[in-house]
Design an enzyme around this catalytic site. Structure first.
Site, mmCIF file in Angstrom:
data_model
loop_
_atom_site.group_PDB
_atom_site.id
_atom_site.type_symbol
_atom_site.label_atom_id
_atom_site.label_comp_id
_atom_site.label_asym_id
_atom_site.label_seq_id
_atom_site.Cartn_x
_atom_site.Cartn_y
_atom_site.Cartn_z
ATOM 1 N N ARG A 1 0.822 -1.218 0.000
ATOM 2 C CA ARG A 1 0.000 0.000 0.000
ATOM 3 C C ARG A 1 0.852 1.262 0.000
ATOM 4 N NH1 ARG A 1 -4.629 -2.396 3.967
ATOM 5 N NH2 ARG A 1 -5.931 -3.192 2.292
ATOM 6 N N LYS B 1 -19.110 -17.892 0.568
ATOM 7 C CA LYS B 1 -20.573 -17.859 0.640
ATOM 8 C C LYS B 1 -21.217 -17.131 -0.523
ATOM 9 C CE LYS B 1 -20.847 -17.887 5.645
ATOM 10 N NZ LYS B 1 -21.059 -17.038 6.804
ATOM 11 N N GLY C 1 -9.886 -8.964 -1.529
ATOM 12 C CA GLY C 1 -8.927 -9.554 -0.594
ATOM 13 C C GLY C 1 -8.311 -10.899 -0.934
ATOM 14 N N GLY D 1 -13.663 -4.183 -0.314
ATOM 15 C CA GLY D 1 -15.059 -3.756 -0.316
ATOM 16 C C GLY D 1 -15.339 -2.704 -1.376
HETATM 17 P P1 AMP Z 1 -14.621 -14.720 0.644
HETATM 18 O O1 AMP Z 1 -14.101 -13.820 1.718
HETATM 19 O O2 AMP Z 1 -16.090 -14.929 0.667
HETATM 20 O O3 AMP Z 1 -14.101 -14.346 -0.730
HETATM 21 O O4 AMP Z 1 -14.065 -16.160 0.983
HETATM 22 C C1 AMP Z 1 -12.718 -16.486 0.952
HETATM 23 C C2 AMP Z 1 -12.522 -17.706 1.765
HETATM 24 O O5 AMP Z 1 -13.299 -18.743 1.230
HETATM 25 C C3 AMP Z 1 -11.104 -18.202 1.798
HETATM 26 O O6 AMP Z 1 -10.597 -18.014 3.088
HETATM 27 C C4 AMP Z 1 -11.240 -19.687 1.451
HETATM 28 O O7 AMP Z 1 -10.499 -20.508 2.314
HETATM 29 C C5 AMP Z 1 -12.711 -19.945 1.638
HETATM 30 N N1 AMP Z 1 -13.186 -21.070 0.848
HETATM 31 C C6 AMP Z 1 -13.045 -21.295 -0.462
HETATM 32 N N2 AMP Z 1 -13.539 -22.510 -0.808
HETATM 33 C C7 AMP Z 1 -14.017 -23.067 0.308
HETATM 34 C C8 AMP Z 1 -14.642 -24.321 0.603
HETATM 35 N N3 AMP Z 1 -14.863 -25.207 -0.345
HETATM 36 N N4 AMP Z 1 -14.971 -24.567 1.890
HETATM 37 C C9 AMP Z 1 -14.731 -23.673 2.855
HETATM 38 N N5 AMP Z 1 -14.155 -22.470 2.636
HETATM 39 C C10 AMP Z 1 -13.797 -22.181 1.381
#
Ligand code: AMP
Length: 417
Positions: A35, A218, A374, A397
């Site tokens: 950064r 999610k 991120g 974000g």
């Molecule tokens: P996000 O912040 O929603 O982009 O999620 C990122 C996180 O999703 C990372 O820390 C990954 O470890 C997690 N992730 C990706 N695939 C899976 C999975 N199949 N099961 C659990 N966590 C996951």
């Protein structure tokens, strides 16, 4: 709106909002200076023109209180080294009048963490949203925020915002302060300009086929973007933890995999919308299942629709990887947000790696690729591929909100939208 490249800063004091929210270790040493390096083109341009710098940033979440753990004094020397000049430090950003007034051309002053003052974020302190006095407290805090921003503005002749990471917040230093400068004396910095252009390339200036890859854990946190992209993309790859919500929604058995049971209808709705809009929705068909959420777990390859009890899908399987890579390789615009598996575990990086390799290959063949949000940035950094995609966004974000089609207050305040 003025333009950073053509503006002559000679003899001018520039108030520059940067994002120096860098990670520190327990001894206060910077562990990643990306950064700081990101803001250098803007800061150096101002100094080289013969202007002086009043640099302001936040660090962490001190919630309106002084907290030495988040003091920017810890990074002053690193900023000075990066700039190649001495940097003075104002221990309170709100009382730096004399230090700012004393600045000579070519000199730099770093202000202490803006968020040591609650006025920066402009949220009332010590009162819940449900409390009867909340609205009055909010109004009072907004007035204080305006005064705080006006005071910061009084230090300088010109305002530059180069902090994309906080552009989605209407804070004193990111947006309100801009109201105290006329159009000829406020502008975006170089980093901000690059971010805005990268977002424009995937929202408005699209070369087809356009593929968006949405991963992460999610579906609920990505739904806004997925819906916005549905009108724009040719291919939509949904991967990572989301896979299992879609699998279950279609009657699959997902074992212990991460799955949002209250989002099954939403998943079916996304599938229906994709079909109606002619979007090629690409979901994982096989996965690497593990018998524990651990790097050392036992693994097996199985159908994403049929995961044994006690097992959970932690990465994309080989068939899925090939399917994703094929779509990506033939794309001309690519947006990637979120990993295809638990890439933090070395044994579950193959899915994300296959995506990264395909994005790099497409980029070599002339595609525009934007990686942001991120975890996908951490992912390309882990693979050492950050320099081989078109653009890696510094905003988490802020990038996601921009892609959702929202107007970012930090940019609107300067462009006057
Ligand atoms: P996000 O912040 O929603 O982009 O999620 C990122 C996180 O999703 C990372 O820390 C990954 O470890 C997690 N992730 C990706 N695939 C899976 C999975 N199949 N099961 C659990 N966590 C996951």
């Amino acid at each position: 709106m003025a333009n950073i490249d053509s503006f002559n800063f000679a003899g001018k004091k520039a108030l520059v909002r940067v994002d120096f929210n860098v990670p520190l270790d327990e001894n206060g040493h910077i562990t990643d200076d990306t950064r700081i390096r990101g803001a250098l083109p803007t800061l150096k341009k101002i100094l080289n023109d013969g202007g002086s710098l009043i640099i302001m940033s936040h660090m962490g979440k001190p919630k309106g209180k002084v907290n030495p753990k988040y003091s920017l004094s810890q990074i002053k020397d690193a900023v000075a080294k990066a700039l190649g000049t001495d940097v003075a430090f104002a221990e309170d950003c709100a009382t730096a009048d004399a230090m700012a007034a004393d600045l000579k051309p070519g000199q730099a002053l770093l202000l202490e963490n803006l968020r040591f003052h609650p006025e920066e974020e402009g949220k009332p302190v010590g009162i819940d949203k449900e409390d009867p006095g909340y609205d009055a407290a909010k109004k009072e805090m907004k007035a204080r925020q305006k005064d705080f921003a006006k005071h910061l503005a009084s230090y300088a002749d010109v305002y530059v915002n180069d902090a994309f990471g906080t552009a989605h917040r209407r804070h004193a230093s990111t947006a309100v302060v801009a109201d105290f400068f006329d159009n000829e004396h406020k502008m975006l910095g170089y980093l901000m300009e690059k971010e805005v252009k990268a977002v424009d390339n995937v929202l408005n200036n699209i070369k087809r086929p356009f593929t968006a890859i949405m991963g992460g854990s999610k579906v609920s946190t990505k739904i806004g973007i997925i819906e916005n992209l549905m009108d724009k993309v040719d291919n939509l790859i949904l991967c990572g933890g989301m896979t299992y919500t879609f699998a279950k929604a279609q009657g699959g058995h997902v074992g212990n995999s991460i799955c949002e049971n209250d989002k099954l209808d939403l998943a079916l709705d996304i599938m229906k919308k994709a079909q109606e809009k002619g979007v090629n929705l690409v979901l994982g068909t096989d996965c690497v299942a593990a018998d524990a959420f651990s790097n050392d777990a036992h693994t097996q390859i199985c159908s994403a629709m049929d995961i044994p009890d006690g097992w959970e899908g932690l990465d994309a399987g080989p068939e899925t990887r090939e399917k994703f890579a094929e779509v990506i390789r033939s794309s001309k615009t690519i947006l990637w947000n979120g990993p295809a598996g638990v890439f933090e575990f070395d044994n579950f990086t193959a899915g994300s790696r296959a995506i990264a390799d395909a994005v790099v290959e497409a980029t070599k063949n002339g595609a525009f690729s934007l990686v942001g949000g991120g975890d996908s940035v951490a992912c390309v950094n882990k693979f050492g591929l950050a320099d081989e995609v078109s653009y890696v966004s510094t905003g988490g974000g802020a990038l996601l909100e921009a892609i959702e089609g929202k107007v970012l207050p930090g940019i609107a305040a300067i462009k006057g939208e």
